[in-house]
Design an enzyme around this catalytic site. Structure first.
Site, PDB file in Angstrom:
ATOM      1  N   SER A  30     -30.189 -64.926  72.927  1.00 34.17           N
ATOM      2  CA  SER A  30     -31.168 -64.820  74.024  1.00 34.17           C
ATOM      3  C   SER A  30     -31.475 -63.374  74.365  1.00 34.17           C
ATOM      4  O   SER A  30     -30.558 -62.588  74.620  1.00 34.17           O
ATOM      5  CB  SER A  30     -30.600 -65.433  75.310  1.00 34.17           C
ATOM      6  OG  SER A  30     -30.534 -66.801  75.206  1.00 34.17           O
ATOM      7  N   HIS A  61     -36.408 -67.757  72.913  1.00 36.02           N
ATOM      8  CA  HIS A  61     -35.987 -67.945  71.523  1.00 36.02           C
ATOM      9  C   HIS A  61     -37.230 -68.240  70.682  1.00 36.02           C
ATOM     10  O   HIS A  61     -37.889 -69.256  70.882  1.00 36.02           O
ATOM     11  CB  HIS A  61     -35.027 -69.134  71.393  1.00 36.02           C
ATOM     12  CG  HIS A  61     -33.653 -68.851  71.911  1.00 36.02           C
ATOM     13  ND1 HIS A  61     -32.565 -68.704  71.087  1.00 36.02           N
ATOM     14  CD2 HIS A  61     -33.194 -68.676  73.159  1.00 36.02           C
ATOM     15  CE1 HIS A  61     -31.490 -68.453  71.822  1.00 36.02           C
ATOM     16  NE2 HIS A  61     -31.848 -68.435  73.087  1.00 36.02           N
ATOM     17  N   HIS A  83     -29.387 -75.081  70.260  1.00 37.39           N
ATOM     18  CA  HIS A  83     -28.152 -75.305  71.017  1.00 37.39           C
ATOM     19  C   HIS A  83     -27.895 -76.799  71.141  1.00 37.39           C
ATOM     20  O   HIS A  83     -28.822 -77.603  71.124  1.00 37.39           O
ATOM     21  CB  HIS A  83     -28.282 -74.719  72.422  1.00 37.39           C
ATOM     22  CG  HIS A  83     -28.593 -73.259  72.427  1.00 37.39           C
ATOM     23  ND1 HIS A  83     -29.857 -72.769  72.266  1.00 37.39           N
ATOM     24  CD2 HIS A  83     -27.779 -72.182  72.572  1.00 37.39           C
ATOM     25  CE1 HIS A  83     -29.820 -71.453  72.306  1.00 37.39           C
ATOM     26  NE2 HIS A  83     -28.576 -71.059  72.493  1.00 37.39           N
ATOM     27  N   TYR A  85     -27.114 -78.288  73.817  1.00 40.36           N
ATOM     28  CA  TYR A  85     -27.670 -78.836  75.071  1.00 40.36           C
ATOM     29  C   TYR A  85     -29.137 -79.240  74.924  1.00 40.36           C
ATOM     30  O   TYR A  85     -29.691 -79.883  75.803  1.00 40.36           O
ATOM     31  CB  TYR A  85     -27.465 -77.876  76.244  1.00 40.36           C
ATOM     32  CG  TYR A  85     -28.108 -76.514  76.082  1.00 40.36           C
ATOM     33  CD1 TYR A  85     -29.479 -76.356  76.168  1.00 40.36           C
ATOM     34  CD2 TYR A  85     -27.332 -75.389  75.855  1.00 40.36           C
ATOM     35  CE1 TYR A  85     -30.076 -75.123  76.018  1.00 40.36           C
ATOM     36  CE2 TYR A  85     -27.909 -74.143  75.701  1.00 40.36           C
ATOM     37  CZ  TYR A  85     -29.285 -74.021  75.779  1.00 40.36           C
ATOM     38  OH  TYR A  85     -29.863 -72.796  75.615  1.00 40.36           O
ATOM     39  N   GLU A  86     -29.753 -78.839  73.806  1.00 34.86           N
ATOM     40  CA  GLU A  86     -31.136 -79.277  73.566  1.00 34.86           C
ATOM     41  C   GLU A  86     -31.147 -80.694  73.000  1.00 34.86           C
ATOM     42  O   GLU A  86     -32.173 -81.157  72.525  1.00 34.86           O
ATOM     43  CB  GLU A  86     -31.822 -78.303  72.611  1.00 34.86           C
ATOM     44  CG  GLU A  86     -31.998 -76.926  73.207  1.00 34.86           C
ATOM     45  CD  GLU A  86     -32.547 -75.915  72.222  1.00 34.86           C
ATOM     46  OE1 GLU A  86     -33.738 -75.952  71.956  1.00 34.86           O
ATOM     47  OE2 GLU A  86     -31.757 -75.094  71.717  1.00 34.86           O
ATOM     48  N   ALA A 113     -25.942 -63.838  74.017  1.00 38.41           N
ATOM     49  CA  ALA A 113     -25.800 -63.373  75.394  1.00 38.41           C
ATOM     50  C   ALA A 113     -24.638 -64.175  75.967  1.00 38.41           C
ATOM     51  O   ALA A 113     -24.520 -65.372  75.681  1.00 38.41           O
ATOM     52  CB  ALA A 113     -27.073 -63.648  76.171  1.00 38.41           C
ATOM     53  N   MET A 211     -22.897 -70.509  75.217  1.00 37.23           N
ATOM     54  CA  MET A 211     -23.210 -71.897  74.885  1.00 37.23           C
ATOM     55  C   MET A 211     -23.574 -72.113  73.413  1.00 37.23           C
ATOM     56  O   MET A 211     -24.171 -73.121  73.072  1.00 37.23           O
ATOM     57  CB  MET A 211     -24.378 -72.382  75.755  1.00 37.23           C
ATOM     58  CG  MET A 211     -24.125 -72.269  77.252  1.00 37.23           C
ATOM     59  SD  MET A 211     -25.587 -72.680  78.189  1.00 37.23           S
ATOM     60  CE  MET A 211     -25.131 -72.099  79.835  1.00 37.23           C
ATOM     61  N   SER A 212     -23.233 -71.149  72.540  1.00 40.83           N
ATOM     62  CA  SER A 212     -23.765 -71.300  71.181  1.00 40.83           C
ATOM     63  C   SER A 212     -22.793 -71.039  70.036  1.00 40.83           C
ATOM     64  O   SER A 212     -22.692 -71.838  69.098  1.00 40.83           O
ATOM     65  CB  SER A 212     -24.930 -70.330  71.006  1.00 40.83           C
ATOM     66  OG  SER A 212     -24.490 -69.005  71.211  1.00 40.83           O
ATOM     67  N   ASN A 235     -24.438 -60.965  82.077  1.00 37.08           N
ATOM     68  CA  ASN A 235     -24.136 -61.181  83.511  1.00 37.08           C
ATOM     69  C   ASN A 235     -22.629 -61.325  83.649  1.00 37.08           C
ATOM     70  O   ASN A 235     -21.940 -61.626  82.669  1.00 37.08           O
ATOM     71  CB  ASN A 235     -24.818 -62.473  83.994  1.00 37.08           C
ATOM     72  CG  ASN A 235     -24.396 -63.672  83.165  1.00 37.08           C
ATOM     73  OD1 ASN A 235     -24.909 -63.879  82.052  1.00 37.08           O
ATOM     74  ND2 ASN A 235     -23.466 -64.451  83.665  1.00 37.08           N
ATOM     75  N   HIS A 247     -31.454 -67.689  84.072  1.00 36.75           N
ATOM     76  CA  HIS A 247     -31.810 -67.372  82.686  1.00 36.75           C
ATOM     77  C   HIS A 247     -32.636 -66.072  82.637  1.00 36.75           C
ATOM     78  O   HIS A 247     -32.575 -65.328  81.662  1.00 36.75           O
ATOM     79  CB  HIS A 247     -32.584 -68.552  82.081  1.00 36.75           C
ATOM     80  CG  HIS A 247     -32.875 -68.397  80.610  1.00 36.75           C
ATOM     81  ND1 HIS A 247     -31.889 -68.118  79.678  1.00 36.75           N
ATOM     82  CD2 HIS A 247     -34.029 -68.475  79.911  1.00 36.75           C
ATOM     83  CE1 HIS A 247     -32.439 -68.029  78.475  1.00 36.75           C
ATOM     84  NE2 HIS A 247     -33.739 -68.242  78.588  1.00 36.75           N
TER      85      HIS A 247
END
Ligand code: HPA
Length: 276
Positions: A30, A61, A83, A85-86, A113, A211-212, A235, A247
């Site tokens: 990201s 992306h 990902h 979550y998609e 990220a 998350m990846s 962050n 995001h």
């Protein structure tokens, strides 16, 4: 179609269109996608043009392969990844990695990220990934093993290559780029974590959360790739950060870090390309 058939179909399609043989595959996280504009592009291919290929729906992306030369080294860049979550299965989420291996890539350079957990970490810093925790997401190797790809029970005692990490450390020192090191933990997402989860991850030895990347690294080890990874700490993780996470913040941090990130990745690729 099962996972193996899907991979084979994608491979046939891509190898009909692309003749480029990459040595290094680079996955851009990201906010880090601009790196692909800096390489000497030979060919590009949109994920959406590959039948059966998982397509990213996340803002920030781009969703394409860029094939070309970075400092003279043949690279395949994934500008955007998919990902879990998609709603993709872990097997689908790692299909691009397996495809890049079939196209000839021997080394996988992962970027992402991530939220910073390690005490003292600051947003905008980089973290060299030395190990990972994937126990909170399902394995991408579940299901019938693809024996032609790798063994049923692959060793994971050195997921991130010590050799590659030595090279990246040296580059960071020479370029005067501060580089933290630590363990990356993957969560299923898409919600950011609760402060209690971040305290738990810290107790478990995690230094950054995202998350990846962990499932991609497992799939890449399974098929025999040598791996390195750098997190851009976009962050501070929930509960450590003084404000709610967004995001937008993640993308902005990526943009700000881009010039230093580019330098670190480009020089590392040049050195890795020369090594062996
Ligand atoms: N948590 C999970 N994934 C992330 C974060 C985070 O704080 N920042 C960027 N990706």
């Amino acid at each position: 179609m099962n996972v193996k058939q899907q991979l084979e179909a994608c491979y046939i399609h891509v190898s009909e269109k692309i003749s480029f043989q990459p040595k290094i595959a680079l996955v851009l996280g990201s906010g880090l996608g601009a790196f692909a504009d800096r390489i000497d592009v030979v060919e590009t291919l949109d994920y959406a043009d590959i039948p059966g290929f998982p397509v990213s729906t996340v803002e920030g992306h781009a969703g394409r392969f860029v094939f070309g030369y970075c400092e003279g080294v043949p690279v395949a860049v994934m500008q955007g990844r998919v990902h879990m979550y998609e709603s993709y299965s872990p097997q689908e989420a790692v299909l691009p990695i397996r495809l890049l291996r079939l196209l000839g890539a021997e080394i996988l350079f992962l970027t992402n990220a991530a939220g910073g957990i390690q005490p003292g970490m600051k947003a905008g810093e980089f973290m060299l990934i030395t190990d990972q925790i994937s126990s909170f997401v399902p394995s991408p190797l579940r299901g019938p093993n693809m024996n032609s790809v790798g063994v049923r029970f692959p060793d994971m005692s050195e997921i991130y290559s010590k050799r590659l990490n030595r090279i990246i450390r040296k580059i960071a020192v020479n370029a005067d780029i501060p580089l933290k090191e630590g363990v990356y933990v993957q969560t299923p997402g898409p919600a950011y974590e609760s402060p209690a989860e971040i305290r738990m991850f810290r107790l478990l030895g995690a230094d950054a959360v995202g998350m990846s990347t962990a499932i991609e690294a497992i799939a890449a080890r399974h098929c025999g790739m040598e791996i390195c990874g750098i997190s851009c700490i976009s962050n501070l993780a929930a509960g450590i950060s003084p404000h709610p996470l967004t995001h937008e913040e993640v993308k902005e941090a990526g943009d700000k870090a881009a010039p230093m990130f580019e330098l670190l990745v480009r020089e590392s690729i040049a050195e890795i390309g020369k090594s062996e």
